[in-house]
Scaffold this motif. Structure first.
Motif, PDB file in Angstrom:
ATOM      1  N   LEU A  71       0.422  -1.076   0.010  1.00  0.00           N
ATOM      2  CA  LEU A  71      -0.343   0.053  -0.052  1.00  0.00           C
ATOM      3  C   LEU A  71       0.681   1.091   0.370  1.00  0.00           C
ATOM      4  CD1 LEU A  71      -2.727  -1.019   2.497  1.00  0.00           C
ATOM      5  CD2 LEU A  71      -3.303  -0.302  -0.015  1.00  0.00           C
TER       6      LEU A  71
ATOM      7  N   LYS B 232      -3.033   0.247 -11.070  1.00  0.00           N
ATOM      8  CA  LYS B 232      -4.922   0.150 -10.198  1.00  0.00           C
ATOM      9  C   LYS B 232      -4.073  -1.100 -10.119  1.00  0.00           C
ATOM     10  CE  LYS B 232      -6.829   4.505 -11.279  1.00  0.00           C
ATOM     11  NZ  LYS B 232      -8.078   4.828 -11.236  1.00  0.00           N
ATOM     12  N   TYR B 233      -4.725  -1.594  -9.028  1.00  0.00           N
ATOM     13  CA  TYR B 233      -4.572  -3.340  -8.305  1.00  0.00           C
ATOM     14  C   TYR B 233      -6.088  -3.601  -8.348  1.00  0.00           C
ATOM     15  CZ  TYR B 233      -0.228  -2.895  -6.839  1.00  0.00           C
ATOM     16  OH  TYR B 233       1.520  -2.790  -7.088  1.00  0.00           O
TER      17      TYR B 233
ATOM     18  N   TRP C  95      -8.816  -3.245  -5.733  1.00  0.00           N
ATOM     19  CA  TRP C  95      -8.232  -2.227  -4.616  1.00  0.00           C
ATOM     20  C   TRP C  95      -9.099  -0.887  -5.269  1.00  0.00           C
ATOM     21  CZ3 TRP C  95      -2.112  -1.541  -3.122  1.00  0.00           C
ATOM     22  CH2 TRP C  95      -2.027  -2.412  -2.513  1.00  0.00           C
TER      23      TRP C  95
ATOM     24  N   TYR D 267      -9.663   3.448  -4.082  1.00  0.00           N
ATOM     25  CA  TYR D 267      -8.767   4.695  -4.064  1.00  0.00           C
ATOM     26  C   TYR D 267      -9.796   6.294  -3.258  1.00  0.00           C
ATOM     27  CZ  TYR D 267      -5.421   1.340  -6.426  1.00  0.00           C
ATOM     28  OH  TYR D 267      -5.200   0.089  -6.581  1.00  0.00           O
TER      29      TYR D 267
ATOM     30  N   TYR E  53     -10.400  -5.006   4.338  1.00  0.00           N
ATOM     31  CA  TYR E  53      -9.970  -4.444   3.741  1.00  0.00           C
ATOM     32  C   TYR E  53      -9.059  -3.155   4.567  1.00  0.00           C
ATOM     33  CZ  TYR E  53     -12.013  -4.554  -0.811  1.00  0.00           C
ATOM     34  OH  TYR E  53     -12.431  -4.782  -2.415  1.00  0.00           O
TER      35      TYR E  53
ATOM     36  N   SER F 206      -6.331   4.750   0.360  1.00  0.00           N
ATOM     37  CA  SER F 206      -6.609   3.596  -0.821  1.00  0.00           C
ATOM     38  C   SER F 206      -7.007   2.104   0.403  1.00  0.00           C
ATOM     39  CB  SER F 206      -4.931   3.186  -0.858  1.00  0.00           C
ATOM     40  OG  SER F 206      -4.227   4.114  -2.108  1.00  0.00           O
TER      41      SER F 206
ATOM     42  N   ALA G   6      -6.852  -2.008   0.391  1.00  0.00           N
ATOM     43  CA  ALA G   6      -6.799  -3.574  -0.211  1.00  0.00           C
ATOM     44  C   ALA G   6      -7.127  -4.130   0.806  1.00  0.00           C
ATOM     45  CB  ALA G   6      -4.545  -3.496   0.031  1.00  0.00           C
TER      46      ALA G   6
END
Length: 477
Positions: free
Chosen positions: A53, A74-75, A78, A80, A134, A149, A151
Protein backbone atom coordinates in the motif's frame (compact mmCIF):
# COMPACT_ATOMS: atom_id res chain seq x y z
CA UNK A 1 -19.86 -37.23 34.36
CA UNK A 2 -16.41 -36.07 35.45
CA UNK A 3 -16.33 -38.72 38.17
CA UNK A 4 -17.22 -41.42 35.64
CA UNK A 5 -14.44 -40.26 33.33
CA UNK A 6 -11.99 -40.34 36.21
CA UNK A 7 -12.99 -43.89 37.14
CA UNK A 8 -12.71 -44.99 33.52
CA UNK A 9 -9.29 -43.37 33.22
CA UNK A 10 -8.19 -45.01 36.46
CA UNK A 11 -9.06 -48.46 35.10
CA UNK A 12 -6.86 -48.01 32.02
CA UNK A 13 -3.47 -49.68 31.87
CA UNK A 14 -0.42 -47.64 32.77
CA UNK A 15 0.89 -47.66 29.19
CA UNK A 16 -2.43 -46.35 27.83
CA UNK A 17 -2.62 -43.65 30.49
CA UNK A 18 0.95 -42.54 29.77
CA UNK A 19 0.20 -42.47 26.03
CA UNK A 20 -2.95 -40.39 26.62
CA UNK A 21 -1.04 -38.06 28.90
CA UNK A 22 1.70 -37.70 26.30
CA UNK A 23 -0.96 -37.03 23.67
CA UNK A 24 -2.61 -34.35 25.81
CA UNK A 25 0.74 -32.68 26.43
CA UNK A 26 1.56 -32.87 22.72
CA UNK A 27 -1.84 -31.36 21.90
CA UNK A 28 -1.09 -28.38 24.10
CA UNK A 29 2.35 -28.01 22.50
CA UNK A 30 0.85 -28.26 19.00
CA UNK A 31 -1.83 -25.67 19.89
CA UNK A 32 0.77 -23.22 21.18
CA UNK A 33 3.06 -23.76 18.18
CA UNK A 34 0.16 -23.52 15.71
CA UNK A 35 -1.18 -20.35 17.31
CA UNK A 36 2.24 -18.73 17.31
CA UNK A 37 2.89 -19.75 13.69
CA UNK A 38 -0.52 -18.56 12.51
CA UNK A 39 -0.18 -15.23 14.32
CA UNK A 40 3.29 -14.72 12.91
CA UNK A 41 2.16 -15.55 9.37
CA UNK A 42 -0.86 -13.21 9.58
CA UNK A 43 1.30 -10.37 10.93
CA UNK A 44 3.90 -11.03 8.25
CA UNK A 45 1.34 -10.95 5.42
CA UNK A 46 -0.26 -7.82 6.90
CA UNK A 47 3.12 -6.09 6.96
CA UNK A 48 3.70 -7.09 3.36
CA UNK A 49 0.29 -5.66 2.39
CA UNK A 50 1.04 -2.43 4.30
CA UNK A 51 4.33 -2.09 2.47
CA UNK A 52 2.58 -2.70 -0.86
CA UNK A 53 0.00 0.00 0.00
CA UNK A 54 2.79 2.39 0.89
CA UNK A 55 4.68 1.84 -2.37
CA UNK A 56 1.51 2.19 -4.42
CA UNK A 57 0.54 5.45 -2.66
CA UNK A 58 3.98 6.94 -3.30
CA UNK A 59 3.54 6.61 -7.06
CA UNK A 60 -0.09 7.71 -6.93
CA UNK A 61 0.76 10.72 -4.76
CA UNK A 62 3.23 11.95 -7.41
CA UNK A 63 0.56 11.58 -10.09
CA UNK A 64 -1.93 13.59 -8.07
CA UNK A 65 0.60 16.26 -7.16
CA UNK A 66 1.88 16.65 -10.76
CA UNK A 67 -1.22 16.08 -12.88
CA UNK A 68 -4.06 16.59 -10.42
CA UNK A 69 -5.51 13.22 -11.28
CA UNK A 70 -5.06 9.66 -9.99
CA UNK A 71 -3.27 7.74 -12.68
CA UNK A 72 -0.84 4.89 -12.86
CA UNK A 73 -1.10 1.23 -12.06
CA UNK A 74 -4.18 0.06 -10.20
CA UNK A 75 -4.69 -3.31 -8.52
CA UNK A 76 -7.71 -5.53 -8.84
CA UNK A 77 -10.35 -4.88 -6.19
CA UNK A 78 -8.34 -2.06 -4.69
CA UNK A 79 -10.13 1.19 -3.89
CA UNK A 80 -8.78 4.72 -4.17
CA UNK A 81 -10.44 7.86 -2.78
CA UNK A 82 -9.07 11.42 -2.99
CA UNK A 83 -10.35 13.99 -0.50
CA UNK A 84 -10.02 17.75 -0.38
CA UNK A 85 -9.49 18.74 3.24
CA UNK A 86 -8.51 22.39 2.91
CA UNK A 87 -11.45 23.53 5.08
CA UNK A 88 -10.91 20.77 7.69
CA UNK A 89 -13.69 18.55 6.36
CA UNK A 90 -12.93 15.78 3.85
CA UNK A 91 -14.73 16.29 0.53
CA UNK A 92 -14.60 13.34 -1.86
CA UNK A 93 -13.41 14.07 -5.40
CA UNK A 94 -15.01 12.40 -8.33
CA UNK A 95 -13.13 9.18 -9.10
CA UNK A 96 -11.36 8.51 -12.37
CA UNK A 97 -13.33 5.28 -12.70
CA UNK A 98 -16.47 4.07 -10.97
CA UNK A 99 -14.66 0.96 -9.78
CA UNK A 100 -12.21 3.08 -7.75
CA UNK A 101 -14.78 3.50 -4.95
CA UNK A 102 -16.78 0.92 -3.01
CA UNK A 103 -20.51 1.14 -2.63
CA UNK A 104 -20.11 2.44 0.95
CA UNK A 105 -17.32 5.01 1.39
CA UNK A 106 -18.02 5.68 5.07
CA UNK A 107 -14.99 3.68 6.15
CA UNK A 108 -12.68 5.56 3.77
CA UNK A 109 -14.10 8.92 4.85
CA UNK A 110 -13.60 8.06 8.54
CA UNK A 111 -9.96 7.25 7.84
CA UNK A 112 -9.52 10.60 6.04
CA UNK A 113 -10.90 12.40 9.09
CA UNK A 114 -8.49 10.48 11.30
CA UNK A 115 -5.62 11.63 9.08
CA UNK A 116 -6.72 15.23 9.42
CA UNK A 117 -6.73 14.92 13.19
CA UNK A 118 -3.38 13.14 13.52
CA UNK A 119 -1.59 14.84 10.67
CA UNK A 120 0.26 11.64 9.82
CA UNK A 121 -0.47 8.58 7.74
CA UNK A 122 -3.06 6.23 9.24
CA UNK A 123 -3.35 2.46 8.82
CA UNK A 124 -6.50 0.65 9.80
CA UNK A 125 -8.44 -2.49 9.03
CA UNK A 126 -12.11 -1.84 8.29
CA UNK A 127 -15.04 -3.95 7.25
CA UNK A 128 -16.62 -2.49 4.13
CA UNK A 129 -20.25 -3.34 3.66
CA UNK A 130 -20.67 -5.91 0.97
CA UNK A 131 -16.94 -6.13 0.34
CA UNK A 132 -15.33 -7.73 3.42
CA UNK A 133 -12.22 -6.87 5.37
CA UNK A 134 -9.98 -4.18 3.83
CA UNK A 135 -6.67 -2.71 4.87
CA UNK A 136 -6.95 1.06 4.54
CA UNK A 137 -4.12 3.58 4.39
CA UNK A 138 -4.55 7.37 4.41
CA UNK A 139 -1.75 9.86 3.66
CA UNK A 140 -1.46 13.51 2.73
CA UNK A 141 -0.53 13.85 -0.94
CA UNK A 142 -0.09 17.64 -0.83
CA UNK A 143 -1.40 20.33 1.47
CA UNK A 144 -5.18 20.05 1.53
CA UNK A 145 -5.36 16.72 -0.35
CA UNK A 146 -5.60 13.27 1.28
CA UNK A 147 -5.39 9.93 -0.54
CA UNK A 148 -7.08 6.89 1.00
CA UNK A 149 -6.23 3.51 -0.52
CA UNK A 150 -7.80 0.18 0.41
CA UNK A 151 -6.54 -3.33 -0.29
CA UNK A 152 -8.65 -6.44 0.27
CA UNK A 153 -7.52 -8.91 2.95
CA UNK A 154 -9.17 -11.95 1.34
CA UNK A 155 -5.85 -13.38 0.23
CA UNK A 156 -4.45 -13.05 3.74
CA UNK A 157 -7.53 -14.69 5.26
CA UNK A 158 -7.46 -17.48 2.68
CA UNK A 159 -3.76 -18.08 3.29
CA UNK A 160 -4.27 -18.15 7.06
CA UNK A 161 -7.22 -20.53 6.72
CA UNK A 162 -5.19 -22.85 4.53
CA UNK A 163 -2.32 -22.69 7.01
CA UNK A 164 -4.67 -23.51 9.88
CA UNK A 165 -6.16 -26.40 7.89
CA UNK A 166 -2.73 -27.79 7.07
CA UNK A 167 -1.68 -27.43 10.70
CA UNK A 168 -4.81 -29.18 12.00
CA UNK A 169 -4.36 -32.09 9.59
CA UNK A 170 -0.59 -32.37 10.15
CA UNK A 171 -0.81 -31.99 13.91
CA UNK A 172 -3.77 -34.40 14.05
CA UNK A 173 -1.86 -37.06 12.12
CA UNK A 174 1.25 -36.44 14.21
CA UNK A 175 -0.80 -36.65 17.41
CA UNK A 176 -2.46 -39.88 16.27
CA UNK A 177 0.89 -41.41 15.33
CA UNK A 178 2.40 -40.23 18.60
CA UNK A 179 -0.39 -41.82 20.67
CA UNK A 180 -0.41 -45.10 18.72
CA UNK A 181 3.33 -45.61 18.43
CA UNK A 182 3.96 -44.03 21.82
CA UNK A 183 1.52 -46.45 23.44
CA UNK A 184 3.20 -49.36 21.69
CA UNK A 185 6.64 -48.15 22.74
CA UNK A 186 5.50 -47.52 26.31
CA UNK A 187 3.89 -50.95 26.54
CA UNK A 188 7.10 -52.49 25.24
CA UNK A 189 9.14 -50.51 27.76
CA UNK A 190 6.76 -51.42 30.60
CA UNK A 191 6.87 -55.13 29.77
CA UNK A 192 9.37 -55.76 32.62
CA UNK A 193 6.87 -54.23 35.06
CA UNK A 194 4.20 -56.59 33.77
CA UNK A 195 6.66 -59.45 34.21
CA UNK A 196 7.24 -58.33 37.80
CA UNK A 197 3.50 -58.21 38.47
CA UNK A 198 3.05 -61.67 36.93
CA UNK A 199 5.95 -63.03 38.98
CA UNK A 200 4.60 -61.41 42.16
CA UNK A 201 1.18 -63.01 41.58
CA UNK A 202 2.83 -66.38 41.00
CA UNK A 203 4.97 -66.28 44.13
CA UNK A 204 2.12 -67.56 46.28
CA UNK A 205 1.90 -70.74 44.20
CA UNK A 206 5.59 -71.25 43.42
CA UNK A 207 8.69 -72.14 45.30
CA UNK A 208 10.96 -69.10 45.58
CA UNK A 209 13.94 -71.29 44.80
CA UNK A 210 12.40 -72.12 41.41
CA UNK A 211 14.11 -70.16 38.57
CA UNK A 212 10.62 -69.38 37.24
CA UNK A 213 10.16 -67.10 40.27
CA UNK A 214 12.92 -64.81 38.99
CA UNK A 215 12.92 -62.12 36.31
CA UNK A 216 15.36 -62.69 33.42
CA UNK A 217 18.12 -60.12 33.02
CA UNK A 218 18.34 -58.77 29.48
CA UNK A 219 21.57 -57.58 27.95
CA UNK A 220 19.89 -55.66 25.11
CA UNK A 221 18.18 -52.29 25.31
CA UNK A 222 14.72 -53.69 24.58
CA UNK A 223 13.99 -54.48 28.19
CA UNK A 224 13.24 -50.92 29.33
CA UNK A 225 16.67 -49.37 29.80
CA UNK A 226 19.13 -49.34 32.69
CA UNK A 227 16.54 -48.05 35.17
CA UNK A 228 14.24 -51.02 34.55
CA UNK A 229 17.25 -53.36 34.69
CA UNK A 230 18.11 -51.92 38.11
CA UNK A 231 14.50 -52.44 39.21
CA UNK A 232 14.56 -56.00 37.86
CA UNK A 233 17.81 -56.73 39.70
CA UNK A 234 16.46 -55.21 42.91
CA UNK A 235 13.29 -57.30 42.56
CA UNK A 236 15.30 -60.50 42.13
CA UNK A 237 17.52 -59.54 45.07
CA UNK A 238 14.42 -58.96 47.20
CA UNK A 239 13.09 -62.39 46.26
CA UNK A 240 16.42 -63.97 47.13
CA UNK A 241 16.43 -62.23 50.50
CA UNK A 242 12.86 -63.35 51.15
CA UNK A 243 13.79 -66.88 50.15
CA UNK A 244 16.83 -66.81 52.44
CA UNK A 245 14.78 -65.34 55.29
CA UNK A 246 12.09 -67.98 54.91
CA UNK A 247 14.73 -70.70 54.83
CA UNK A 248 16.37 -69.34 57.98
CA UNK A 249 12.98 -69.06 59.65
CA UNK A 250 12.04 -72.61 58.69
CA UNK A 251 15.38 -73.90 59.94
CA UNK A 252 14.98 -71.95 63.19
CA UNK A 253 11.48 -73.34 63.69
CA UNK A 254 12.74 -76.86 63.01
CA UNK A 255 15.58 -76.41 65.48
CA UNK A 256 13.17 -74.97 68.04
CA UNK A 257 10.82 -77.93 67.69
CA UNK A 258 13.74 -80.32 67.98
CA UNK A 259 15.09 -78.42 70.97
CA UNK A 260 11.73 -78.46 72.76
CA UNK A 261 11.33 -82.17 72.08
CA UNK A 262 14.87 -82.94 73.29
CA UNK A 263 14.51 -80.73 76.34
CA UNK A 264 11.20 -82.37 77.23
CA UNK A 265 12.79 -85.79 76.85
CA UNK A 266 15.86 -84.86 78.91
CA UNK A 267 13.78 -83.35 81.70
CA UNK A 268 11.25 -86.18 81.74
CA UNK A 269 13.88 -88.79 82.53
CA UNK A 270 15.21 -87.23 85.78
CA UNK A 271 11.69 -86.29 86.79
CA UNK A 272 10.59 -89.90 86.42
CA UNK A 273 13.67 -90.97 88.37
CA UNK A 274 12.85 -88.48 91.12
CA UNK A 275 9.30 -89.79 91.33
CA UNK A 276 10.51 -93.40 91.39
CA UNK A 277 13.13 -92.81 94.08
CA UNK A 278 10.61 -90.79 96.07
CA UNK A 279 8.24 -93.75 96.02
CA UNK A 280 11.09 -96.11 96.99
CA UNK A 281 12.15 -93.74 99.77
CA UNK A 282 8.59 -93.72 101.11
CA UNK A 283 8.42 -97.51 100.98
CA UNK A 284 11.88 -97.93 102.59
CA UNK A 285 11.04 -95.47 105.35
CA UNK A 286 8.08 -97.66 106.31
CA UNK A 287 9.44 -101.17 105.65
CA UNK A 288 13.25 -101.16 105.16
CA UNK A 289 14.87 -98.26 107.04
CA UNK A 290 18.33 -99.51 106.03
CA UNK A 291 17.63 -98.70 102.36
CA UNK A 292 16.31 -95.24 103.11
CA UNK A 293 19.63 -93.38 102.96
CA UNK A 294 20.61 -95.01 99.65
CA UNK A 295 17.33 -94.01 98.02
CA UNK A 296 17.63 -90.51 99.44
CA UNK A 297 21.13 -90.14 97.95
CA UNK A 298 19.90 -91.24 94.52
CA UNK A 299 16.99 -88.83 94.84
CA UNK A 300 19.39 -85.95 95.56
CA UNK A 301 21.68 -86.98 92.70
CA UNK A 302 18.82 -86.93 90.17
CA UNK A 303 17.62 -83.57 91.49
CA UNK A 304 21.17 -82.20 91.20
CA UNK A 305 21.51 -83.50 87.62
CA UNK A 306 18.20 -81.91 86.71
CA UNK A 307 19.37 -78.65 88.30
CA UNK A 308 22.55 -78.66 86.19
CA UNK A 309 20.48 -79.28 83.07
CA UNK A 310 18.14 -76.41 83.90
CA UNK A 311 21.09 -74.10 84.63
CA UNK A 312 22.58 -74.88 81.22
CA UNK A 313 19.26 -74.26 79.51
CA UNK A 314 18.82 -70.97 81.34
CA UNK A 315 22.32 -69.86 80.38
CA UNK A 316 21.74 -70.70 76.72
CA UNK A 317 18.43 -68.85 76.77
CA UNK A 318 20.07 -65.74 78.21
CA UNK A 319 22.86 -65.87 75.64
CA UNK A 320 20.38 -66.35 72.77
CA UNK A 321 18.19 -63.50 73.98
CA UNK A 322 21.18 -61.07 74.01
CA UNK A 323 19.92 -59.51 77.22
CA UNK A 324 20.88 -55.97 78.15
CA UNK A 325 22.39 -57.34 81.32
CA UNK A 326 24.82 -59.81 79.78
CA UNK A 327 25.61 -62.95 81.81
CA UNK A 328 29.33 -62.20 81.34
CA UNK A 329 31.37 -60.40 84.00
CA UNK A 330 34.57 -59.57 82.18
CA UNK A 331 37.78 -58.58 83.93
CA UNK A 332 41.49 -58.46 83.18
CA UNK A 333 42.45 -62.14 83.48
CA UNK A 334 45.52 -64.26 82.83
CA UNK A 335 44.36 -66.93 80.37
CA UNK A 336 47.46 -69.01 81.06
CA UNK A 337 46.60 -69.32 84.74
CA UNK A 338 43.01 -70.35 83.86
CA UNK A 339 44.34 -73.13 81.63
CA UNK A 340 46.66 -74.38 84.43
CA UNK A 341 43.75 -74.45 86.90
CA UNK A 342 41.54 -76.35 84.44
CA UNK A 343 44.40 -78.79 83.79
CA UNK A 344 44.89 -79.46 87.52
CA UNK A 345 41.18 -80.10 87.97
CA UNK A 346 41.19 -82.45 84.97
CA UNK A 347 44.11 -84.46 86.30
CA UNK A 348 42.35 -84.83 89.66
CA UNK A 349 39.07 -85.91 88.14
CA UNK A 350 40.40 -88.06 85.28
CA UNK A 351 43.67 -89.69 86.33
CA UNK A 352 43.38 -92.29 83.58
CA UNK A 353 43.97 -89.68 80.83
CA UNK A 354 47.53 -88.28 80.71
CA UNK A 355 47.40 -84.53 80.08
CA UNK A 356 50.08 -82.34 78.50
CA UNK A 357 49.90 -78.57 79.03
CA UNK A 358 51.68 -75.93 76.95
CA UNK A 359 51.27 -72.39 78.26
CA UNK A 360 54.24 -70.56 76.78
CA UNK A 361 56.78 -68.50 78.67
CA UNK A 362 54.68 -65.83 80.34
CA UNK A 363 51.16 -64.67 81.25
CA UNK A 364 48.61 -63.89 78.54
CA UNK A 365 46.17 -61.29 79.83
CA UNK A 366 42.80 -60.72 78.21
CA UNK A 367 39.54 -59.05 79.15
CA UNK A 368 37.18 -61.99 79.71
CA UNK A 369 34.89 -63.66 82.24
CA UNK A 370 37.16 -66.08 84.11
CA UNK A 371 34.26 -68.18 85.42
CA UNK A 372 32.70 -68.70 82.00
CA UNK A 373 36.00 -69.34 80.19
CA UNK A 374 36.92 -71.83 82.90
CA UNK A 375 33.54 -73.48 82.25
CA UNK A 376 34.43 -73.68 78.55
CA UNK A 377 37.79 -75.28 79.31
CA UNK A 378 36.25 -77.76 81.76
CA UNK A 379 33.57 -78.75 79.25
CA UNK A 380 36.06 -79.34 76.45
CA UNK A 381 38.49 -81.28 78.64
CA UNK A 382 35.67 -83.38 80.13
CA UNK A 383 34.36 -84.02 76.61
CA UNK A 384 37.80 -85.35 75.64
CA UNK A 385 37.82 -87.67 78.66
CA UNK A 386 34.24 -88.93 78.32
CA UNK A 387 34.41 -89.73 74.62
CA UNK A 388 37.82 -91.43 74.55
CA UNK A 389 38.95 -94.73 76.12
CA UNK A 390 41.16 -94.71 79.28
CA UNK A 391 44.82 -94.03 78.60
CA UNK A 392 44.11 -91.65 75.69
CA UNK A 393 46.52 -88.74 75.63
CA UNK A 394 45.04 -85.24 75.95
CA UNK A 395 46.86 -81.93 75.41
CA UNK A 396 46.00 -78.29 75.90
CA UNK A 397 48.11 -75.45 74.55
CA UNK A 398 47.82 -71.68 74.78
CA UNK A 399 49.36 -69.31 72.24
CA UNK A 400 49.19 -65.61 71.49
CA UNK A 401 47.98 -64.38 68.10
CA UNK A 402 47.83 -61.01 66.40
CA UNK A 403 44.10 -60.78 67.03
CA UNK A 404 44.08 -62.29 70.54
CA UNK A 405 44.72 -65.75 71.94
CA UNK A 406 44.22 -69.34 70.84
CA UNK A 407 43.58 -72.40 73.05
CA UNK A 408 43.86 -75.83 71.41
CA UNK A 409 42.52 -78.93 73.20
CA UNK A 410 43.48 -82.15 71.42
CA UNK A 411 43.02 -85.83 72.08
CA UNK A 412 44.16 -88.99 70.31
CA UNK A 413 40.74 -90.63 70.50
CA UNK A 414 38.64 -92.08 67.70
CA UNK A 415 37.47 -88.61 66.64
CA UNK A 416 34.12 -87.34 65.41
CA UNK A 417 32.60 -88.97 62.29
CA UNK A 418 32.29 -86.69 59.28
CA UNK A 419 28.50 -87.11 59.29
CA UNK A 420 28.31 -85.65 62.83
CA UNK A 421 30.69 -82.71 62.44
CA UNK A 422 28.03 -80.25 61.28
CA UNK A 423 25.77 -81.02 64.26
CA UNK A 424 28.42 -81.55 66.93
CA UNK A 425 27.54 -78.20 68.55
CA UNK A 426 23.75 -78.67 68.36
CA UNK A 427 21.93 -78.84 71.65
CA UNK A 428 21.16 -82.30 73.03
CA UNK A 429 23.10 -83.87 70.16
CA UNK A 430 25.18 -86.95 70.97
CA UNK A 431 27.61 -88.62 68.61
CA UNK A 432 27.19 -91.97 70.41
CA UNK A 433 23.43 -92.47 70.62
CA UNK A 434 23.86 -95.60 72.76
CA UNK A 435 25.86 -93.82 75.50
CA UNK A 436 24.00 -93.44 78.80
CA UNK A 437 23.22 -90.04 80.27
CA UNK A 438 25.32 -90.80 83.30
CA UNK A 439 28.44 -90.98 81.13
CA UNK A 440 27.42 -89.07 78.04
CA UNK A 441 25.86 -86.07 79.76
CA UNK A 442 22.84 -84.17 78.46
CA UNK A 443 24.35 -83.08 75.14
CA UNK A 444 24.60 -79.42 76.15
CA UNK A 445 28.30 -79.18 77.01
CA UNK A 446 29.61 -78.22 73.57
CA UNK A 447 26.57 -76.00 72.91
CA UNK A 448 27.21 -74.06 76.12
CA UNK A 449 30.93 -73.80 75.33
CA UNK A 450 30.30 -72.46 71.82
CA UNK A 451 27.72 -69.97 73.06
CA UNK A 452 30.04 -68.66 75.78
CA UNK A 453 32.97 -68.28 73.39
CA UNK A 454 30.82 -66.44 70.86
CA UNK A 455 29.48 -64.21 73.65
CA UNK A 456 33.11 -63.14 74.18
CA UNK A 457 33.37 -62.34 70.46
CA UNK A 458 35.46 -65.44 69.74
CA UNK A 459 35.06 -68.67 67.82
CA UNK A 460 35.03 -72.38 68.67
CA UNK A 461 35.87 -74.84 65.91
CA UNK A 462 36.51 -78.55 65.44
CA UNK A 463 39.31 -80.03 63.36
CA UNK A 464 41.48 -83.09 62.98
CA UNK A 465 45.22 -83.14 62.30
CA UNK A 466 47.70 -86.01 62.39
CA UNK A 467 45.13 -88.35 63.97
CA UNK A 468 44.25 -85.84 66.72
CA UNK A 469 40.80 -84.39 67.33
CA UNK A 470 41.32 -80.68 68.03
CA UNK A 471 38.91 -78.12 69.49
CA UNK A 472 40.24 -74.60 68.83
CA UNK A 473 39.11 -71.66 70.94
CA UNK A 474 40.02 -68.20 69.65
CA UNK A 475 39.40 -65.18 71.87
CA UNK A 476 39.83 -61.56 70.75
CA UNK A 477 42.41 -59.35 72.42
Amino acid sequence: MIGRLRRTYGRLRLGTRLALGLGALSLVVFAVVGTALTTYMRDYLSDQLDAQLGLAQVAQSKSIAQQGTLQGKKYYRWYYAVYDVSNGTPVLRKPEEASDLPGDVAGLTALAKAQIVTGTEVLRTEHLAGEGEYRLRACEVEPGVVLVSGAPMDDIDNTVRRLVTVQVIAFGLALLALVVFGRRTLRRGLTPLSDMAHTAHGIASHDLTDPAARLPLRADRKGGGPEVEELRTAFNTMLEHIDASLAVRAEAEQRLRRFVADASHELRTPLMSVRGYADLFQYAAANEPAERDRHLARLRAEAARMGVLLDDLLLLARLDAAEVETPLRCADTDLTELVREAADAFRAGHPGHPLTVGTGTGPLRLCLDPVRIRQVLDNLLTNAAVHTPPGTKVSVTVSAEASGACVRIADAGPGVPDADRERIFDRFYRVDKARSRDRGGSGLGLSVAKALVEAHGGTLGLGREFGMTIFTVRLPA
